[in-house]
Design a protein around this motif. Structure first.
Motif, PDB file in Angstrom:
ATOM      1  N   ASP A   1       0.827  -1.213   0.000  1.00  0.00           N
ATOM      2  CA  ASP A   1       0.000   0.000   0.000  1.00  0.00           C
ATOM      3  C   ASP A   1       0.864   1.267   0.000  1.00  0.00           C
ATOM      4  O   ASP A   1       1.490   1.598   1.009  1.00  0.00           O
ATOM      5  CB  ASP A   1      -0.942  -0.007   1.216  1.00  0.00           C
TER       6      ASP A   1
ATOM      7  N   GLY B   1      -3.921   5.064   3.150  1.00  0.00           N
ATOM      8  CA  GLY B   1      -4.621   4.108   2.304  1.00  0.00           C
ATOM      9  C   GLY B   1      -5.797   3.549   3.076  1.00  0.00           C
ATOM     10  O   GLY B   1      -6.000   3.880   4.248  1.00  0.00           O
TER      11      GLY B   1
ATOM     12  N   THR C   1      -6.518   0.053   3.123  1.00  0.00           N
ATOM     13  CA  THR C   1      -6.440  -1.394   3.292  1.00  0.00           C
ATOM     14  C   THR C   1      -6.794  -1.789   4.718  1.00  0.00           C
ATOM     15  O   THR C   1      -7.563  -2.719   4.935  1.00  0.00           O
ATOM     16  CB  THR C   1      -5.048  -1.932   2.892  1.00  0.00           C
TER      17      THR C   1
END
Ligand code: GDP
Ligand code: MN
Length: 304
Positions: free
Chosen positions: A192, A249, A251
């Motif tokens: 990421d 990010g 994730t």
């Protein structure tokens, strides 16, 4: 018939603390899901945070792939909520189907990551995340854990570990396992690249852009010289080392519910030349918060 009684909530009584288990804090785990991976579900089941305090929220696209994922997800949910031991069952589960079409037919990693596809794709992802957030965030929610559907491995104490830092927004470091042909061994690599610290170069690029242009990370055509958390991992170092971040990010990302209540969401439009999760980080900063990252605390993304 008399009208329904008024339900009152005192938000001051909903704590958001560094020891959420002791304070019985409710957490909402939100997952936009294009594909169902059994490894994601198995990892989720293993999380040690009391399941009776966890609400799960999913949003899936309304296409063939989304239908298949919904069916697979519902099968696991039925199994867990009906026949698993009491301690494994979640407080509640909400599934949403998108009311707009995903912009791309192909969801392959190479297609997703093509630069010209990014703006449209990430705008659609923003809308999916916002729909999910605004329909599920409740008055008793203390924390929101964003967890992508392709996160297949995390430490079992993920929620407690992240919450212990007592940060408004905190991101672990997302890696990917793969077979390293050179060393002929199982290995891992950074995945990421949206967790970053800003650079003068990126600021300069942004200053020359039109109002609808966005900065993207991880593309050679647009060298930003930002400091990426993905590359800050130090083997053997303290997993609780913190670094400040300017972009994040999605994730895996733990957010204090009050940050979302203040209005921080995922812009589907260029916001300071940033969109989706990176725009979200910028928005939290504009609201006076400081996103943080844990470069040595690893979680793993599926390898297609
Ligand atoms: P990448 O890992 O950055 O390439 O992004 P992904 O394609 O994995 O997308 C991030 C998350 O959103 C994953 O959990 C996907 O399953 C999910 N996702 C991807 N596209 C869509 C979509 O069109 N709608 C919804 N609801 N979820 C999506
Ligand atoms: Mn992914």
């Amino acid at each position: 018939p008399s009208p329904p009684p008024v339900t009152r909530y005192n938000l001051n009584h909903v704590t958001i603390s560094s020891d959420p288990v002791a304070h019985r804090e409710n957490i909402l785990i939100l997952t936009p899901m294009a594909r169902f991976y059994q490894e994601y579900w198995d990892n989720l089941m293993k999380l040690t945070y009391p399941h009776e305090l966890i609400t799960l929220g999913f949003i899936l696209p309304k296409n063939k792939e989304g239908n298949a994922a919904t069916a697979a997800l519902q099968q696991q949910i039925a199994k867990t909520q009906k026949s698993a031991p009491e301690k494994d069952r979640f407080k509640s589960i909400i599934i949403l189907r998108q009311d707009f079409d995903p912009p791309l037919q192909s969801q392959d990693e190479s297609e997703r990551h093509k630069m010209q596809n990014q703006k449209e794709r990430r705008a659609a992802m923003s809308k999916a995340r916002n729909s999910l957030l605004f329909t599920t965030l409740g008055p008793s929610t203390s924390w929101v854990l964003w967890l992508d559907a392709d996160i297949v491995e995390t430490p079992v104490n993920l929620i407690q570990d992240l919450a212990a830092h007592d940060k408004a927004v905190i991101a672990p470091n997302c890696f990917q396992r793969y077979y390293n042909k050179e060393s002929q061994k199982e290995d891992d690599r950074p995945y990421d690249f949206n967790n970053w610290q800003d650079s003068g170069k990126a600021q300069e690029l942004a200053s020359k852009m039109g109002p609808d242009d966005i900065l993207l990370e991880g593309y050679a055509e647009m060298a930003t010289y930002r400091a990426l958390m993905a590359y800050m991992y130090t083997p053997g170092a303290d997993p609780h080392t913190e670094v400040p971040l300017d972009g994040v990010g999605g994730t895996a990302l733990l957010v204090k519910a009050d940050v979302h209540r203040d209005g921080a969401m995922f812009p589907a439009f260029p916001f300071y030349h940033l969109i989706e999760t990176e725009g979200f980080a910028k928005m939290t900063k504009r609201l006076g918060y400081q996103p943080m990252g844990l470069p040595n605390y690893k979680i793993y993304h599926y390898n297609e």
